[in-house]
Enzyme design. Structure first.
Site, mmCIF file in Angstrom:
data_model
loop_
_atom_site.group_PDB
_atom_site.id
_atom_site.type_symbol
_atom_site.label_atom_id
_atom_site.label_comp_id
_atom_site.label_asym_id
_atom_site.label_seq_id
_atom_site.Cartn_x
_atom_site.Cartn_y
_atom_site.Cartn_z
ATOM 1 N N HIS A 67 -40.137 71.889 33.134
ATOM 2 C CA HIS A 67 -39.636 70.389 32.575
ATOM 3 C C HIS A 67 -39.617 69.537 34.100
ATOM 4 O O HIS A 67 -40.048 68.344 33.266
ATOM 5 C CB HIS A 67 -38.418 70.518 31.383
ATOM 6 C CG HIS A 67 -38.784 71.500 30.175
ATOM 7 N ND1 HIS A 67 -39.835 70.665 29.645
ATOM 8 C CD2 HIS A 67 -38.149 72.737 29.750
ATOM 9 C CE1 HIS A 67 -39.893 71.362 28.528
ATOM 10 N NE2 HIS A 67 -38.820 72.861 28.251
ATOM 11 N N LEU B 214 -44.395 46.146 33.314
ATOM 12 C CA LEU B 214 -45.581 47.355 32.506
ATOM 13 C C LEU B 214 -43.615 48.040 30.999
ATOM 14 O O LEU B 214 -43.148 47.571 31.748
ATOM 15 C CB LEU B 214 -45.777 48.467 32.817
ATOM 16 C CG LEU B 214 -45.765 49.264 32.228
ATOM 17 C CD1 LEU B 214 -47.119 49.807 31.939
ATOM 18 C CD2 LEU B 214 -45.134 51.186 33.087
ATOM 19 N N TRP C 29 -35.377 69.650 18.934
ATOM 20 C CA TRP C 29 -33.510 70.450 18.792
ATOM 21 C C TRP C 29 -34.111 72.129 18.387
ATOM 22 O O TRP C 29 -33.326 72.880 18.672
ATOM 23 C CB TRP C 29 -33.451 69.556 18.041
ATOM 24 C CG TRP C 29 -32.919 68.637 18.580
ATOM 25 C CD1 TRP C 29 -33.477 67.155 17.602
ATOM 26 C CD2 TRP C 29 -32.022 68.002 19.351
ATOM 27 N NE1 TRP C 29 -32.428 66.418 18.382
ATOM 28 C CE2 TRP C 29 -32.142 66.856 19.447
ATOM 29 C CE3 TRP C 29 -31.253 68.716 20.240
ATOM 30 C CZ2 TRP C 29 -31.043 65.725 20.534
ATOM 31 C CZ3 TRP C 29 -30.205 68.007 21.298
ATOM 32 C CH2 TRP C 29 -30.639 66.065 21.002
ATOM 33 N N SER D 99 -48.730 66.389 16.051
ATOM 34 C CA SER D 99 -47.076 66.915 16.038
ATOM 35 C C SER D 99 -45.991 66.195 16.074
ATOM 36 O O SER D 99 -44.980 66.262 16.456
ATOM 37 C CB SER D 99 -46.869 67.477 17.413
ATOM 38 O OG SER D 99 -47.952 68.374 17.526
ATOM 39 N N ARG E 96 -53.124 63.389 24.961
ATOM 40 C CA ARG E 96 -52.809 64.658 24.305
ATOM 41 C C ARG E 96 -53.032 65.923 25.675
ATOM 42 O O ARG E 96 -53.897 65.867 26.223
ATOM 43 C CB ARG E 96 -52.598 65.648 23.143
ATOM 44 C CG ARG E 96 -51.708 66.629 23.229
ATOM 45 C CD ARG E 96 -51.048 67.456 22.035
ATOM 46 N NE ARG E 96 -50.050 68.573 21.752
ATOM 47 C CZ ARG E 96 -49.401 69.161 20.820
ATOM 48 N NH1 ARG E 96 -49.479 68.705 19.942
ATOM 49 N NH2 ARG E 96 -48.127 69.527 21.256
ATOM 50 N N GLU F 262 -38.452 67.973 16.203
ATOM 51 C CA GLU F 262 -38.440 69.103 16.106
ATOM 52 C C GLU F 262 -37.980 69.855 18.073
ATOM 53 O O GLU F 262 -37.829 71.318 17.611
ATOM 54 C CB GLU F 262 -39.681 68.840 15.641
ATOM 55 C CG GLU F 262 -39.885 68.669 13.828
ATOM 56 C CD GLU F 262 -40.330 67.082 14.394
ATOM 57 O OE1 GLU F 262 -40.988 66.540 15.189
ATOM 58 O OE2 GLU F 262 -40.057 66.937 13.304
ATOM 59 N N ASP G 238 -47.509 67.377 27.298
ATOM 60 C CA ASP G 238 -47.132 68.769 26.935
ATOM 61 C C ASP G 238 -47.454 69.663 27.487
ATOM 62 O O ASP G 238 -48.557 69.704 28.789
ATOM 63 C CB ASP G 238 -47.817 69.156 25.019
ATOM 64 C CG ASP G 238 -47.587 70.125 24.297
ATOM 65 O OD1 ASP G 238 -46.360 70.698 25.566
ATOM 66 O OD2 ASP G 238 -48.477 70.535 23.524
ATOM 67 N N GLY G 239 -46.982 71.159 27.506
ATOM 68 C CA GLY G 239 -47.693 71.685 28.431
ATOM 69 C C GLY G 239 -47.093 72.015 29.484
ATOM 70 O O GLY G 239 -47.430 73.084 30.352
ATOM 71 N N GLY H 79 -44.034 74.289 29.581
ATOM 72 C CA GLY H 79 -43.702 75.740 29.572
ATOM 73 C C GLY H 79 -44.440 76.297 30.384
ATOM 74 O O GLY H 79 -44.766 77.320 30.383
ATOM 75 N N GLU I 37 -57.652 55.560 19.081
ATOM 76 C CA GLU I 37 -57.909 56.348 19.773
ATOM 77 C C GLU I 37 -57.559 57.677 20.536
ATOM 78 O O GLU I 37 -56.592 57.836 20.694
ATOM 79 C CB GLU I 37 -59.330 56.204 20.908
ATOM 80 C CG GLU I 37 -60.094 54.518 21.170
ATOM 81 C CD GLU I 37 -61.650 55.417 19.344
ATOM 82 O OE1 GLU I 37 -61.743 56.190 19.954
ATOM 83 O OE2 GLU I 37 -61.474 54.454 18.725
HETATM 84 C C1 IPE Z 1 -44.950 67.575 21.136
HETATM 85 O O1 IPE Z 1 -45.213 69.006 22.147
HETATM 86 C C2 IPE Z 1 -43.563 67.054 21.606
HETATM 87 C C3 IPE Z 1 -43.689 66.609 22.718
HETATM 88 C C4 IPE Z 1 -45.029 66.860 24.102
HETATM 89 C C5 IPE Z 1 -42.697 65.719 23.749
HETATM 90 P P1 IPE Z 1 -44.664 70.460 20.982
HETATM 91 O O2 IPE Z 1 -44.700 71.311 22.052
HETATM 92 O O3 IPE Z 1 -43.477 70.487 20.607
HETATM 93 O O4 IPE Z 1 -46.234 70.120 19.805
HETATM 94 P P2 IPE Z 1 -45.841 71.657 19.223
HETATM 95 O O5 IPE Z 1 -44.890 72.193 19.158
HETATM 96 O O6 IPE Z 1 -46.547 73.031 20.321
HETATM 97 O O7 IPE Z 1 -46.915 71.240 17.440
HETATM 98 C C1 IPE Z 2 -44.110 69.586 27.316
HETATM 99 O O1 IPE Z 2 -44.156 70.523 26.411
HETATM 100 C C2 IPE Z 2 -41.980 68.759 27.019
HETATM 101 C C3 IPE Z 2 -41.362 69.393 25.736
HETATM 102 C C4 IPE Z 2 -41.786 69.637 24.539
HETATM 103 C C5 IPE Z 2 -40.023 69.088 25.536
HETATM 104 P P1 IPE Z 2 -43.547 72.464 25.884
HETATM 105 O O2 IPE Z 2 -41.831 72.514 26.332
HETATM 106 O O3 IPE Z 2 -44.132 72.110 24.269
HETATM 107 O O4 IPE Z 2 -44.646 73.000 27.504
HETATM 108 P P2 IPE Z 2 -45.133 73.889 26.498
HETATM 109 O O5 IPE Z 2 -46.365 73.742 25.171
HETATM 110 O O6 IPE Z 2 -44.669 75.002 25.974
HETATM 111 O O7 IPE Z 2 -46.263 74.396 27.393
HETATM 112 MG MG MG Z 3 -46.032 72.558 24.029
#
Ligand code: IPE
Ligand code: IPE
Ligand code: MG
Length: 260
Positions: A49, A143, A81, A204, A196, A79, A32-33, A35, A215
């Site tokens: 991405h 792996l 999508w 999520s 995470r 979700e 995550d992160g 964006g 853990e």
């Molecule tokens: C969870 O991250 C899905 C992935 C990292 C692939 P999200 O960014 O979609 O989750 P929420 O919306 O913050 O819970």
């Molecule tokens: C995770 O990064 C990738 C996907 C969920 C596809 P995000 O796109 O959720 O990045 P943030 O959470 O908006 O920073």
């Molecule tokens: Mg995210």
């Protein structure tokens, strides 16, 4: 952001696997992160991405070097999508490009590629490319790299329940092992460690059934910057934990016996 970089930068260099005892067999990562990484640089989300997907190679290599046997990476949730159409189609395009670019190297390194989730939402050509990659790497055993794409834990559980009912299994014969067998993860051990990134403290809808005794490790580092040292730090943290599975610690059990 500076403190995050400092923290990641000050971690010790990647150590040989034998120097860490009790390495988790199965590590699953909520990547995550992306964006926020892009936004912090004034870049479009898709650049995040791209950077996040490029990071998969070094983390996969680092996981192998640490002695992790199963690595599961969550790239896209069911979700997700609901995001703007341009972002979704960009992510799908990046998945295809990454597979083209990385497959040979993954195969060469002995990684066995698997997928959990659905491939139905992908263009036919890409779906076939994913299936061909899984087939190509089927015999590899260094792996097991599982890509969770269009994956959600509740949908997986719902599909399993439907299949169990459709198979006509009598209720009295359904046990935890039955459910395990009907999940996408039927041939994977439960994750020992779920990481995470990006400072969010939630799962999520990831591996809802399988995470019962995992853990959890939450890192503030945004996924594109989460490097081998960060992974090593998470593994070291895991190796210091005591998993009790409802029991008491060995030390507490000994003291209880001595007092009896
Ligand atoms: C969870 O991250 C899905 C992935 C990292 C692939 P999200 O960014 O979609 O989750 P929420 O919306 O913050 O819970
Ligand atoms: C995770 O990064 C990738 C996907 C969920 C596809 P995000 O796109 O959720 O990045 P943030 O959470 O908006 O920073
Ligand atoms: Mg995210």
């Amino acid at each position: 952001m500076a403190s995050i970089r400092e923290r990641a930068g000050s971690a010790p260099a990647l150590a040989p696997a034998e120097s860490i005892e009790n390495v988790p067999e199965h590590v699953a990562i909520i990547m995550d992160g992306n964006g926020r990484w892009a936004a912090s640089r004034g870049l479009p989300r898709l650049a995040g991405h791209e950077a996040g997907t490029s990071n998969i190679r070094r983390i996969t290599q680092a996981a192998g070097a640490l002695g992790i046997r199963y690595l599961t990476l969550w790239a896209f949730s069911a979700e997700n999508w609901s995001r703007p159409q341009e972002e979704v189609s960009g992510i799908v395009r990046i998945l295809g490009e990454t597979l083209d670019r990385e497959l040979d190297e993954l195969h060469r390194q002995g990684a066995q590629l698997r997928h959990i989730g659905s491939l139905e939402g992908l263009p036919t050509e890409l779906r076939n490319a994913v299936l061909a990659a899984i087939e190509l790497t089927r015999e590899n055993d260094k792996l097991v790299l599982t890509l969770a794409f269009d994956y959600s834990g509740r949908q997986e559980l719902l599909a399993a329940i439907r299949e169990i009912v459709a198979a006509g299994i009598p209720p009295g014969e359904i046990d935890e092992a039955t459910i395990d067998r009907y999940l996408f993860t039927h041939d994977l051990p439960d994750p020992d460690l779920i990481i995470r990134t990006s400072g969010e403290f939630r799962l999520s809808n990831f591996l809802v059934w399988q995470s019962a005794y995992s853990e959890l490790y939450f890192s503030p580092v945004l996924w594109p910057e989460f490097g081998p040292r960060d992974l090593e730090e998470a593994v070291r943290d895991f190796s210091r934990r005591e998993r009790r599975f409802g029991n008491v610690s060995a030390e507490a059990a000994r003291m209880t016996r001595e007092r009896a």
